[in-house]
Each structure stands twice: as structure tokens, then as C-alpha cells.
Design a protein around this motif. Structure first.
Motif, PDB file in Angstrom:
ATOM      1  N   ALA A 205      -1.420  -6.460   5.402  1.00 41.42           N
ATOM      2  CA  ALA A 205      -0.463  -6.459   6.702  1.00 41.42           C
ATOM      3  C   ALA A 205       0.652  -7.662   6.649  1.00 41.42           C
ATOM      4  N   LEU A 206       0.053  -8.944   6.336  1.00 43.10           N
ATOM      5  CA  LEU A 206       0.948 -10.040   6.262  1.00 43.10           C
ATOM      6  C   LEU A 206       2.115  -9.824   4.879  1.00 43.10           C
ATOM      7  N   VAL A 207       1.247  -9.179   3.842  1.00 38.77           N
ATOM      8  CA  VAL A 207       2.374  -9.255   2.757  1.00 38.77           C
ATOM      9  C   VAL A 207       3.307  -8.081   3.397  1.00 38.77           C
ATOM     10  N   VAL A 208       2.994  -6.860   3.964  1.00 42.07           N
ATOM     11  CA  VAL A 208       4.116  -5.948   4.288  1.00 42.07           C
ATOM     12  C   VAL A 208       5.052  -6.318   5.413  1.00 42.07           C
ATOM     13  N   ILE A 209       4.526  -7.210   6.298  1.00 45.61           N
ATOM     14  CA  ILE A 209       5.302  -7.665   7.279  1.00 45.61           C
ATOM     15  C   ILE A 209       6.522  -8.700   6.489  1.00 45.61           C
ATOM     16  N   TYR A 210       5.996  -9.279   5.693  1.00 46.83           N
ATOM     17  CA  TYR A 210       6.948 -10.419   4.945  1.00 46.83           C
ATOM     18  C   TYR A 210       7.974  -9.504   4.119  1.00 46.83           C
ATOM     19  N   LEU A 211       7.567  -8.527   3.551  1.00 39.50           N
ATOM     20  CA  LEU A 211       8.397  -7.620   2.656  1.00 39.50           C
ATOM     21  C   LEU A 211       9.449  -6.965   3.467  1.00 39.50           C
ATOM     22  N   VAL A 212       9.046  -6.404   4.539  1.00 38.76           N
ATOM     23  CA  VAL A 212       9.879  -5.478   5.428  1.00 38.76           C
ATOM     24  C   VAL A 212      10.986  -6.452   6.285  1.00 38.76           C
ATOM     25  N   ALA A 213      10.602  -7.869   6.498  1.00 33.46           N
ATOM     26  CA  ALA A 213      11.434  -8.634   7.291  1.00 33.46           C
ATOM     27  C   ALA A 213      12.342  -9.407   6.147  1.00 33.46           C
ATOM     28  N   TYR A 214      11.892  -9.493   5.123  1.00 31.67           N
ATOM     29  CA  TYR A 214      12.916 -10.211   4.241  1.00 31.67           C
ATOM     30  C   TYR A 214      13.682  -9.123   3.237  1.00 31.67           C
ATOM     31  N   TYR A 215      12.950  -8.237   2.733  1.00 35.76           N
ATOM     32  CA  TYR A 215      13.528  -7.292   1.727  1.00 35.76           C
ATOM     33  C   TYR A 215      14.102  -5.892   2.284  1.00 35.76           C
ATOM     34  N   ARG A 216      13.663  -5.673   3.356  1.00 38.32           N
ATOM     35  CA  ARG A 216      14.167  -4.507   4.138  1.00 38.32           C
ATOM     36  C   ARG A 216      13.995  -3.353   3.414  1.00 38.32           C
ATOM     37  N   GLY A 217      14.974  -2.551   3.149  1.00 37.41           N
ATOM     38  CA  GLY A 217      14.780  -1.346   2.313  1.00 37.41           C
ATOM     39  C   GLY A 217      13.946  -1.325   0.908  1.00 37.41           C
ATOM     40  N   LEU A 218      14.221  -2.620   0.269  1.00 35.90           N
ATOM     41  CA  LEU A 218      13.546  -2.724  -0.713  1.00 35.90           C
ATOM     42  C   LEU A 218      11.918  -2.634  -0.662  1.00 35.90           C
ATOM     43  N   ALA A 219      11.432  -3.150   0.907  1.00 40.25           N
ATOM     44  CA  ALA A 219      10.107  -3.130   1.097  1.00 40.25           C
ATOM     45  C   ALA A 219       9.625  -1.610   0.884  1.00 40.25           C
ATOM     46  N   LEU A 220      10.319  -0.780   0.944  1.00 39.40           N
ATOM     47  CA  LEU A 220       9.694   0.751   0.422  1.00 39.40           C
ATOM     48  C   LEU A 220       9.278   0.847  -1.040  1.00 39.40           C
ATOM     49  N   ILE A 221      10.015   0.333  -2.004  1.00 41.60           N
ATOM     50  CA  ILE A 221       9.677   0.325  -3.343  1.00 41.60           C
ATOM     51  C   ILE A 221       8.486  -0.659  -3.537  1.00 41.60           C
ATOM     52  N   ALA A 222       8.423  -1.537  -2.865  1.00 41.16           N
ATOM     53  CA  ALA A 222       7.072  -2.374  -2.977  1.00 41.16           C
ATOM     54  C   ALA A 222       5.933  -1.882  -2.314  1.00 41.16           C
ATOM     55  N   LEU A 223       6.047  -1.103  -1.377  1.00 43.21           N
ATOM     56  CA  LEU A 223       5.121  -0.370  -0.454  1.00 43.21           C
ATOM     57  C   LEU A 223       4.250   0.688  -1.462  1.00 43.21           C
ATOM     58  N   LEU A 224       5.202   1.393  -2.081  1.00 42.87           N
ATOM     59  CA  LEU A 224       4.999   2.587  -3.002  1.00 42.87           C
ATOM     60  C   LEU A 224       4.206   2.135  -4.114  1.00 42.87           C
ATOM     61  N   SER A 225       4.832   0.957  -4.713  1.00 44.50           N
ATOM     62  CA  SER A 225       4.072   0.293  -5.801  1.00 44.50           C
ATOM     63  C   SER A 225       2.608  -0.138  -5.381  1.00 44.50           C
ATOM     64  N   LEU A 226       2.640  -0.665  -4.426  1.00 43.35           N
ATOM     65  CA  LEU A 226       1.112  -1.463  -3.883  1.00 43.35           C
ATOM     66  C   LEU A 226       0.167  -0.010  -3.693  1.00 43.35           C
ATOM     67  N   LEU A 227       0.692   0.974  -3.194  1.00 44.21           N
ATOM     68  CA  LEU A 227      -0.108   2.008  -2.956  1.00 44.21           C
ATOM     69  C   LEU A 227      -0.446   2.923  -4.353  1.00 44.21           C
TER      70      LEU A 227
END
Length: 574
Positions: free
Chosen positions: A388-410
Motif C-alpha cells: 500500500a505504501l508503494v502504491v501511494i508513493y507511485l500514484v502521488a509521484y508518477y500519476r499515470g505511470l503508476a498504472l504501468i507499475a501496478l500492472l507490472s507488480l500484479l
């Protein structure tokens, strides 16, 4: 006009990212399907999570016998301990070597830990016993004859031993094979007659009752399962007449009291006889063992089958039962239908009976199922908080790029979960608490790879480039950094796995596995997806919520080439 130069395509396969995505999709489907086909939808849990007892044993050798601690003897000790644990009725127990001199015994919940410790921690017991009766390993139907027909097994062997030594399929069973083996030596056969059974004194009432009890045990003995074979050997004394199963379970025996102990075997080796073209096992006995072996072989050589056989019983299970053809003394040779593997296994068993090797407990850990469940929940909660902390950081800092990061984590999570589930039945991998910690640490390692790549892309945009060339120019530099970082992590995990013993190896194994998967995911998923996203209007136009807004990143204005008009040199043109 010059022809275009032939060369490599765009770095990272900009033109065909679909191939990489199709490959990783096929891998995910195959692993998920294999997980369900193997009926292993969840990873196996270790003792510290499922509950049970974990015993760490260290091999100790007698002074001057340090060479006894070797791979062959350690593997034999593992096999013996497995039989002992199965004799306790334990299912899914794990016995495995770790390092050069340690054995780990993991016993699930529901087992008497004190009894288990007593069973696995003692040296193996090997004895040579005379065979009195042999039959198939399945229970014998109760006869309808009167009680007077129930003679002692030692006095009346099975009426058709040769027939009973054949399996129902018609193929020779283990007992038939061992009957086909013969024991020979350098001494001349002694054919002195043995006393007739009728000359024996009349048995007392207690002896008759004991014989009837033994006969009943023999008829009811079922050697088809490992647990029942091991239970038949529990509590057996060397001086008792006992029932026993073959190690393969297709034959059962009535065995007389032990005549020679395995500690009297000086050496046993498997050799190939060139003249006869067959594998043999050669034994050498000590001085005391030579006299004992000569006495028993003298008696057996004058008997008829199966009472001219002696059983080599390891922890109460018959590993071989060869015939005796002559009186033997200090050395003997076992020959017959051996393969190289079976000859080496028998020689190793004989050697182990005299091996100056014992085990001492290094640690014993007992965990209740309730405590294991609490630890698992705590580990999952910690993992969820970290994610959850990683997701919050990615969304707050990378915004749309966070979607790619979350899909990769999945994708990384799916690959990790399916592999852990499949590695349970494949190599005995069990998910313990340190392994869960390794998976949590891997979340940060995987996220770090995305951050490296995203920052390289943002650097290219700051230099004034548009998104599509920025994605491709950033990849070579990011790829190099990711590989170096993951190599360091994998090297640390590999060293930790090699030099540690016990549950720490679970942490190292999980860390190494997830590090390798991080490389796979970044190359086959993150990079291709980023290439596809760069072609969309949302990311290519630098939308404020894309995480790639040139204004927000402080990008330089794009470089433009201006044409310079040359001044005319001819005055008339001016």
C-alpha cells in the motif's frame, strides 16, 4: 538518392512489443494451468506457519573417522529417517540434507514431538536374521482349519514359498529376487545335519500362545504402505522372533533372533565381476562377526528354502534376503540379479550398519497451528502495508505511470505465486516466515526497477525530446542499471542460501526467485507496455495526470534548426 542503411531496429523492440507481451501471457497461463492440474492451488506452508516440529541434526563422526561424513552416507541417513518418520504415521514430513553435515526434519502438526525426536536422532540398527517364513506382503486370508493346524511359523514354513514369492502380475517380487541371490565364500560347505523338528522338546503353553500370536501377526501384516511397514518394525528387540516387511513392501517374513549385528561388518563394496558379467556385493566381517557369521551360515546352508536364507534387516525392514549355499567366515559375497544401483544401495546399507556416525540435535522448534496462523496473518498484513505504501508513493509521484507499475507488480505477483505453488511438489519448497519476508523485500526491489526506468524517461523529456523517442533512448541506460542492481541482489541471495542452514535459506531462496522474476517482468512486460502507452494521446501529449507533463518536469524547449540565408555576392542580384 542514397539507399537507406540496413541495420538493427529500434532499441527494445519498439516496433513489436506485442511479441514480448504474448510470451509472458503464455507463461502466466501455463503456470496457472499447471498449478491447478497439479492440484496445488496454494503454496505449501512450512512448519513455522502450518504448525509442527522442526529438528536440526548435525552429523558427528568418531575421532579418526571424519571421512564417514560424506554425501553417500548422509543420503542413506535421510532415507532411514524418512522410514522412521513414516512409521509414526506422519504424512507430508520433510527430511533433507542442508550443507555437508546437517539434516533437517520437518514434521507437521499432530505428531508426538518427543517420540519423533527419539526416532530420528538414533543411529540405524542393522541385523542379520534367519528367515523362517516368507509370503506375499498382503494380509493372508484366515484359514478355516482347526486350531491344531496353527503351528509355529518357525516349525512350519509356508507350504508354497516359491509360489508366494511371486507377485500377482506374475513378475518376480523383491522376495523372489533376493531368493535368487546367493551368498558364497572361500570356505568349503559344511553339510552336517541339523536336529529334526520332531526331536525338539514339547513347547510349553506360553510358547504355544506366543507362537499363535506371532502367526496371527504374520497373517494380518499388510506391507503395502510405508507406514504399516515401519510400524511392524517398531519396538523390535534383537533377541525376538519377529515379523517384518521387505523394503519394497511386496513380501513379508517371519525372522528369527538376530545372529550378527551390523556393527560387525568392517566393509561392504559393490563390484562388477568381469568373468561372470554381473554385479556383486562383497562383505568383510570383524573377528567376532566372522565367528557369528560362520555359525549362522553353517546352520542355514543345511536347510531348505526359504529357511536357508538370512535377512539383512535395517531398522526392522528387510532390504535383502539371499540364500546361503555354504558355510562362510570372515568374508562373503552376495550375487544374483543386481543392477549397479541396487548393488551400491545394498553395499551402502551394509556399510552404514558399521558406520561410526551419529547425530546430535542442534535445535528443536515446536510451533502450534494457532501460532503459525498468527505469524502468517502478521506477515500478510506487513506485506499489504508495504504494498500500500508503494502504491501511494507511485500514484502521488508518477500519476499515470503508476498504472504501468501496478500492472507490472500484479504480473510479478502472479508469477511468484504460481511458481511457489508448483515448487512445493516439485522440489519440496515450503513457504515459511523468512520466505514471506523475502517476498515483502522483493516488492521494493521490483518497484525500484520501475522507478529507474521512469526516471530515465523523464530525464529524456527534460532534455526536450518527445515521449516516443524518450522511451527508446531511456531504455538502454535503464536496462544496464536494472541488471546491475538485480545481479547484486541475486548474488547476495545466492551467497546467503549457500552459507546458511535452516529457515534463513527460505528468505534467500524467495529473494533470489523474485529477483530473477523482476528481470523477466521488466523486459517482457514493463518495457513493451511503456512502448504501447507512448503511442496513446494521453501519455504522448504530456497530460498533467500522465506523470510526463513537460511543463511540470521543467523541460527545455525543443531544439529547432533555423536556415541561414546567405547574402548575395553579385551586386546585380542585390
Amino acid at each position: 538518392m542514397a539507399a537507406p542503411k540496413k541495420g538493427r531496429g529500434p532499441a527494445g523492440g519498439q516496433g513489436r512489443p506485442g511479441r514480448a507481451l504474448a510470451l509472458i501471457l503464455i507463461a502466466m497461463v501455463a503456470l496457472t494451468g499447471g498449478m491447478f492440474l497439479a492440484h496445488q492451488p496454494t503454496p505449501r506452508l512450512g512448519i513455522d506457519l502450518a504448525g509442527g516440529t522442526s529438528i536440526t541434526l548435525e552429523a558427528k563422526a568418531e575421532p579418526g573417522q571424519e571421512s564417514a561424513i560424506n554425501k553417500t552416507n548422509m543420503d542413506t541417513a535421510v532415507q532411514i529417517m524418512e522410514r522412521r518418520v513414516n512409521g509414526l504415521g506422519v504424512s507430508e514430513a520433510e527430511v533433507q540434507t542442508q550443507g555437508n553435515r546437517n539434516i533437517i526434519v520437518n514434521i507437521p502438526k499432530g505428531t508426538n514431538s518427543a517420540q519423533a525426536r527419539a526416532q530420528v536422532g538414533t543411529t540405524a540398527k542393522l541385523y542379520f536374521r534367519p528367515v523362517l517364513t516368507v509370503a506375499q506382503g498382503t494380509p493372508t486370508p484366515a484359514p478355516s482349519a482347526s486350531s491344531s493346524d496353527k503351528a509355529s511359523p518357525s516349525a512350519s514354513p509356508s507350504s508354497s514359498a516359491s509360489d508366494k514369492a511371486t507377485s500377482p502380475s506374475g513378475k518376480p517380487s523383491a522376495s523372489a529376487t533376493t531368493q535368487g541371490r546367493a551368498v558364497t565364500g572361500g570356505l568349503k560347505a559344511d553339510t552336517s545335519p541339523t536336529p529334526a523338528a520332531s526331536s525338539a522338546p514339547t513347547a510349553s503353553a506360553e510358547e504355544q500362545a506366543a507362537a499363535a500370536k506371532l502367526q496371527k501377526q504374520f497373517e494380518e501384516l499388510d506391507c503395502s504402505s510405508r507406514a504399516s511397514r515401519s510400524k511392524a518394525a517398531l519396538g523390535v528387540k534383537p533377541t525376538d522372533t519377529v515379523v517384518a516387511c521387505s523394503s519394497e513392501g511386496d513380501a513379508k517374513y517371519v525372522l528369527g533372533p538376530a545372529e550378527v549385528s551390523g556393527t560387525e561388518v568392517d566393509s561392504a563394496k559393490a563390484n562388477f565381476d568381469q568373468q561372470r558379467g554381473m554385479w556383486i556385493v562383497q562383505m568383510e566381517f570383524s573377528g567376532k562377526g566372522s565367528k557369528q557369521f560362520q555359525t549362522i551360515t553353517k546352520k542355514l546352508s543345511a536347510q531348505q528354502s526359504p529357511q536357508n536364507q538370512f535377512a539383512i534387516a535395517l531398522d526392522g525392514e528387510v532390504v535383502s534376503a539371499p540364500q546361503v549355499n555354504e558355510t562362510l567366515s570372515g568374508s562373503a559375497e552376495i550375487s544374483g540379479s543386481f543392477t549397479q544401483q541396487s548393488a551400491e544401495e545394498l553395499a551402502n546399507v551394509l556399510s552404514y550398519g558399521a558406520l561410526p556416525l551419529s547425530f546430535t540435535e542442534q535445535s528443536v522448534t515446536t510451533v502450534t497451528a494457532a501460532l503459525g496462523g498468527e505469524q502468517l496473518r502478521a506477515g500478510l498484513i506487513a506485506g499489504a502495508i508495504g504494498l500500500a505504501l508503494v502504491v501511494i508513493y507511485l500514484v502521488a509521484y508518477y500519476r499515470g505511470l503508476a498504472l504501468i507499475a501496478l500492472l507490472s507488480l500484479l504480473v510479478s505477483g502472479i508469477l511468484t505465486y504460481t511458481l511457489m505453488s508448483l515448487l512445493g511438489p516439485a522440489i519440496g519448497f515450503a513457504l515459511n516466515l523468512p520466505a514471506v519476508c523475502g517476498a515483502i523485500v522483493a516488492i521494493g526491489i521490483t518497484a525500484d526497477s520501475f522507478i529507474v526506468y521512469f526516471e530515465r524517461i523523464r530525464d529524456e523529456i527534460r532534455e526536450g525530446r518527445t515521449l516516443r523517442p524518450a522511451v527508446e533512448r531511456a531504455w538502454p541506460r535503464a536496462r544496464r542499471t536494472i541488471l546491475v542492481s538485480d545481479f547484486v541482489s541475486f548474488l547476495a541471495a545466492a551467497v546467503l542460501f549457500v552459507v546458511t542452514v535452516g529457515k534463513v535459506q527460505g528468505f534467500a531462496f524467495t529473494l533470489g526467485l523474485t529477483t530473477l522474476l523482476d528481470v523477466v517482468v521488466v523486459f517482457l512486460f514493463t518495457k513493451p507496455v511503456m512502448t504501447l502507452m507512448a503511442r496513446t494521446k494521453f501519455f504522448a501529449s504530456g497530460h498533467p495526470w500522465s506523470g510526463l507533463d513537460p511543463k511540470r518536469l521543467g523541460a527545455k524547449p525543443p531544439l529547432r534548426r533555423s536556415r541561414r540565408v546567405n547574402a548575395p555576392t553579385d551586386p546585380k542580384e542585390a
